[in-house]
Design a protein around this motif. Structure first.
Motif, PDB file in Angstrom:
ATOM      1  N   SER A 128       0.726  -1.247   0.060  1.00  0.00           N
ATOM      2  CA  SER A 128       0.091  -0.101  -0.154  1.00  0.00           C
ATOM      3  C   SER A 128       0.759   1.210  -0.084  1.00  0.00           C
ATOM      4  O   SER A 128       0.228   2.255  -0.500  1.00  0.00           O
ATOM      5  N   LEU A 129       2.239   1.020   0.312  1.00  0.00           N
ATOM      6  CA  LEU A 129       2.964   2.276   0.324  1.00  0.00           C
ATOM      7  C   LEU A 129       3.110   3.079  -1.161  1.00  0.00           C
ATOM      8  O   LEU A 129       2.501   4.064  -1.308  1.00  0.00           O
ATOM      9  N   VAL A 130       3.125   2.377  -2.044  1.00  0.00           N
ATOM     10  CA  VAL A 130       3.142   2.690  -3.532  1.00  0.00           C
ATOM     11  C   VAL A 130       1.621   3.000  -3.899  1.00  0.00           C
ATOM     12  O   VAL A 130       1.385   4.193  -4.383  1.00  0.00           O
ATOM     13  N   TRP A 131       0.750   2.398  -3.611  1.00  0.00           N
ATOM     14  CA  TRP A 131      -0.684   2.532  -4.022  1.00  0.00           C
ATOM     15  C   TRP A 131      -1.217   3.729  -3.194  1.00  0.00           C
ATOM     16  O   TRP A 131      -1.952   4.534  -3.711  1.00  0.00           O
ATOM     17  N   THR A 132      -0.863   4.121  -1.709  1.00  0.00           N
ATOM     18  CA  THR A 132      -1.258   4.810  -1.198  1.00  0.00           C
ATOM     19  C   THR A 132      -0.785   6.266  -1.566  1.00  0.00           C
ATOM     20  O   THR A 132      -1.488   7.738  -1.730  1.00  0.00           O
ATOM     21  N   CYS A 133       0.311   6.336  -2.209  1.00  0.00           N
ATOM     22  CA  CYS A 133       0.836   7.598  -3.114  1.00  0.00           C
ATOM     23  C   CYS A 133       0.048   8.048  -3.981  1.00  0.00           C
ATOM     24  O   CYS A 133      -0.231   8.997  -4.226  1.00  0.00           O
ATOM     25  N   PHE A 134      -0.551   6.912  -4.900  1.00  0.00           N
ATOM     26  CA  PHE A 134      -1.526   6.913  -5.838  1.00  0.00           C
ATOM     27  C   PHE A 134      -2.834   7.641  -5.413  1.00  0.00           C
ATOM     28  O   PHE A 134      -3.181   8.744  -5.972  1.00  0.00           O
ATOM     29  N   LEU A 135      -3.087   6.862  -4.228  1.00  0.00           N
ATOM     30  CA  LEU A 135      -4.734   7.666  -3.840  1.00  0.00           C
ATOM     31  C   LEU A 135      -4.310   9.147  -3.238  1.00  0.00           C
ATOM     32  O   LEU A 135      -5.306   9.755  -3.476  1.00  0.00           O
ATOM     33  N   ALA A 136      -3.116   9.297  -2.459  1.00  0.00           N
ATOM     34  CA  ALA A 136      -2.878  10.644  -2.184  1.00  0.00           C
ATOM     35  C   ALA A 136      -2.863  11.695  -3.417  1.00  0.00           C
ATOM     36  O   ALA A 136      -3.651  12.695  -3.493  1.00  0.00           O
ATOM     37  N   TYR A 137      -2.324  11.049  -4.515  1.00  0.00           N
ATOM     38  CA  TYR A 137      -2.332  11.838  -5.689  1.00  0.00           C
ATOM     39  C   TYR A 137      -3.735  12.277  -6.262  1.00  0.00           C
ATOM     40  O   TYR A 137      -4.137  13.408  -6.461  1.00  0.00           O
ATOM     41  N   MET A 138      -4.689  11.081  -6.258  1.00  0.00           N
ATOM     42  CA  MET A 138      -6.150  11.436  -6.626  1.00  0.00           C
ATOM     43  C   MET A 138      -6.792  12.208  -5.763  1.00  0.00           C
ATOM     44  O   MET A 138      -7.792  12.964  -6.091  1.00  0.00           O
ATOM     45  N   LYS A 139      -6.337  12.104  -4.540  1.00  0.00           N
ATOM     46  CA  LYS A 139      -6.970  12.938  -3.321  1.00  0.00           C
ATOM     47  C   LYS A 139      -6.823  14.515  -3.682  1.00  0.00           C
ATOM     48  O   LYS A 139      -7.554  15.308  -3.242  1.00  0.00           O
ATOM     49  N   SER A 140      -5.474  14.689  -4.101  1.00  0.00           N
ATOM     50  CA  SER A 140      -5.106  16.173  -4.230  1.00  0.00           C
ATOM     51  C   SER A 140      -5.305  16.929  -5.395  1.00  0.00           C
ATOM     52  O   SER A 140      -5.130  17.934  -5.654  1.00  0.00           O
TER      53      SER A 140
END
Length: 209
Positions: free
Chosen positions: A160-172
């Motif tokens: 999830s470290l990499v996946w959460t980076c993607f989620l954080a990008y989508m959220k931003s």
């Protein structure tokens, strides 16, 4: 310090969910800060990282642990067929629910109105889900067939470290667009003001003559 570590190890072995919550409380905000760094932000948004930590540890880790336990109960065999079945079922059950919860829950933590939280889910769910179904079935197949049950939440948290980076990008994305819009509006106001002053200056010249 050693006593605390030993005590935590005993608790985490007895209650694997604690280990998952602890790992998510570190990995999720770390991924958030990493995403901010990749995007070139000069100052970290630590408030956002705290929200990621709270959501990841208090919501994602427990719900993921429950899903993994249920999956192991219904499909207990550790073979390739069972692993693929669990991974695919996750993508039509837990996965969509988790993504909707992420966008809705994180927006609530930002104190946004419920209507805006719902709109964010509608806008961002499908683009995020299309990426998820290309990644998570493979990762979860490995999880279900190779990783011991007591370590599965930890394994997923590392993925999830990499996946959460993607989620954080989508959220931003929304905030980034709003900032760009605000910058464009401010720039236009400054330009219009300068043009107005210039026209006023040209009008005053004939009067002075």
């Amino acid at each position: 310090m050693r006593t605390i570590f030993v005590k935590f190890r005993e608790i985490s072995q007895k209650y694997p969910i604690v280990r998952g919550m602890a790992s998510y409380s570190i990995i999720w905000p770390s991924a958030c800060l990493l995403q901010q760094k990749i995007m070139g932000k000069e100052e970290f948004n630590y408030a956002e990282a705290v929200r990621f930590s709270l959501f990841g540890s208090l919501y994602v880790a427990p719900t993921l642990y429950c899903w993994l336990r249920c999956a192991s109960y219904f499909w207990p065999k550790a073979n390739l067929k069972s692993a693929i079945t669990k991974a695919l079922i996750e993508q039509v059950t837990y996965g969509p629910a988790a993504m909707c919860s992420f966008f809705f829950g994180m927006s609530l933590l930002e104190l946004k109105p419920v209507s805006e939280c719902v709109d964010e889910v509608k806008i961002k769910f499908w683009p995020t889900y299309k990426i998820a179904i290309c990644v998570w079935p493979i990762l979860q197949t490995i999880n279900f067939i190779l990783i011991p049950e007591r370590n599965r939440v930890v394994y997923v948290s590392v993925c999830s470290l990499v996946w959460t980076c993607f989620l954080a990008y989508m959220k931003s994305i929304e905030g980034k667009r709003k900032q760009e819009l605000a910058d464009n509006v401010n720039s236009k106001m400054i330009t219009d003001k300068a043009q107005t002053n210039e026209r006023a200056g040209h009008m005053q010249i004939p009067l002075l003559r």
